[in-house]
Design an enzyme around this catalytic site. Structure first.
Site, PDB file in Angstrom:
ATOM      1  N   ASP A 119      -9.473 -14.640  16.070  1.00  0.00           N
ATOM      2  CA  ASP A 119     -10.274 -15.204  17.150  1.00  0.00           C
ATOM      3  C   ASP A 119     -10.069 -16.716  17.096  1.00  0.00           C
ATOM      4  OD1 ASP A 119     -12.364 -16.321  18.684  1.00  0.00           O
ATOM      5  OD2 ASP A 119     -13.575 -14.512  18.398  1.00  0.00           O
TER       6      ASP A 119
ATOM      7  N   ASN B  53      -2.958 -20.247  24.737  1.00  0.00           N
ATOM      8  CA  ASN B  53      -3.105 -19.548  26.012  1.00  0.00           C
ATOM      9  C   ASN B  53      -4.416 -18.782  26.113  1.00  0.00           C
ATOM     10  OD1 ASN B  53      -1.957 -17.793  28.397  1.00  0.00           O
ATOM     11  ND2 ASN B  53      -2.452 -16.309  26.783  1.00  0.00           N
TER      12      ASN B  53
ATOM     13  N   TYR C 285     -15.504 -22.495  34.038  1.00  0.00           N
ATOM     14  CA  TYR C 285     -14.047 -22.340  33.891  1.00  0.00           C
ATOM     15  C   TYR C 285     -13.277 -23.632  34.217  1.00  0.00           C
ATOM     16  CZ  TYR C 285      -9.456 -20.097  34.302  1.00  0.00           C
ATOM     17  OH  TYR C 285      -8.137 -19.753  34.136  1.00  0.00           O
TER      18      TYR C 285
ATOM     19  N   LYS D 148     -11.068 -26.193  31.804  1.00  0.00           N
ATOM     20  CA  LYS D 148      -9.628 -26.401  32.016  1.00  0.00           C
ATOM     21  C   LYS D 148      -9.309 -27.888  32.192  1.00  0.00           C
ATOM     22  CE  LYS D 148      -8.304 -22.162  31.560  1.00  0.00           C
ATOM     23  NZ  LYS D 148      -7.415 -21.783  30.461  1.00  0.00           N
TER      24      LYS D 148
END
Ligand code: NAD
Length: 274
Positions: free
Chosen positions: A57, A86, A152, A156
């Site tokens: 993890d 990723n 999100y 990013k």
């Protein structure tokens, strides 16, 4: 066939699995890292003896260290030539109703997980006194806000800035760090979105190159950034989106001809393009 080595996080499914497949095809020996060890094992098994399954993890530094140890023992070298950070998750929802636990989960995996895996890699590379390359995976959502994206997009954008920070601090130590920002990709976490043919059609039409992206579209850019051909590329974020993020103005109304618009304000040499 080269013997370059790379560890790819979140490679048990979706884009990571496709990046792993393309890397093996290009001659890399790949560590397929995922917190879902069964998924990682499936992908690694499908890639033959050029892939090693790694269970970890990325939000747990010790687990990442352990996975890098397993990979080092498997390939007989202390540190891989590259890492692709990723692994990522999304929890959709409007900010006003977003559960705090969803916010934290996305920040933890996307931002903290990227930091912890990249740093574990960097320490190992510096210890081995070899060069290295980090590719992080951001998103068009980190460049432009999208509906119901929750944490999100913020994570990013954070990864993009973290990538420039790594480039700044670790570039002098021989490690390049760059980000790849996928756009509308017909794979992985977006598969449920494109299961609806109407959404698929509408979204495809909005992309200037006229189609959705594939995992292979993203993988080829990741492999370029890992490679020696990109040895002077450091601290950049490369959109792999067919031009959709930059085409936002296309949704605004504008007269067919702008010759008659704003002429009264024209000064010699000024642009008429607004
Ligand atoms: N698919 C898209 O449309 C798209 C677009 C832009 C960006 N991205 C980004 O690409 C990356 C991959 O996305 P995907 O579409 O392949 O998603 P996916 O859900 O298909 O695969 C993600 C994989 O990461 C693993 N994972 C999640 N958290 C982890 C953790 N903490 N540690 C280790 N493994 C973990 C999951 O088990 C899964 O195998 C993500 O960072 C995502 O944000 C995807």
């Amino acid at each position: 066939m080269s013997d370059r080595t790379v560890v790819i996080t979140g490679a048990g499914n979706g884009l990571g699995a496709e990046i792993a497949r393309c890397a093996v095809e290009a001659g890399w020996i790949v560590g397929v890292l995922d917190r879902d060890i069964e998924a990682a094992s499936r992908v690694a098994a499908s890639l033959g003896d050029h892939a090693i399954a790694l269970g970890a993890d990325t939000t747990d530094e010790a687990q990442v260290e352990g996975a890098l140890d397993v990979f080092a023992a498997g390939v007989g070298r202390p540190a891989p030539d590259g890492i692709v950070c990723n692994a990522g998750i999304v929890r959709f929802g409007p900010l006003l109703d977003l559960d705090a636990s969803d916010w934290r989960a996305v920040v933890d995996v996307n931002l903290s997980g990227t930091f912890l895996s990249a740093r574990a890699y960097a320490r190992r590379v510096i210890g081995a006194e070899q060069p290295g390359a980090i590719v992080t995976v951001t998103s068009m959502n980190g460049v432009a806000a999208g509906p119901n994206a929750g944490a999100y997009g913020a994570t990013k954008a954070g990864i993009a800035r973290l990538t420039t920070q790594m480039a700044l601090e670790w570039g002098p130590l021989g490690i390049r760090a760059n980000a790849v920002a996928p756009g509308l990709i017909d794979a992985g976490m977006s598969e449920p979105i494109y299961a609806d043919p109407e959404i698929r059609r509408l979204r495809s039409e909005r992309v200037p190159v006229g189609r959705l992206g594939t995992g292979a579209d993203v993988a080829s850019v990741v492999l370029f950034l890992l490679s020696a051909e990109a040895s002077y590329v450091n601290g950049t974020e490369l959109l792999v989106d067919g031009g959709v993020t930059g085409s936002v103005i296309s949704s605004l109304p504008r007269p067919l001809s702008v010759d008659s618009v704003g002429l009264g304000e024209q000064t010699p040499g000024s642009s008429r393009d607004r």
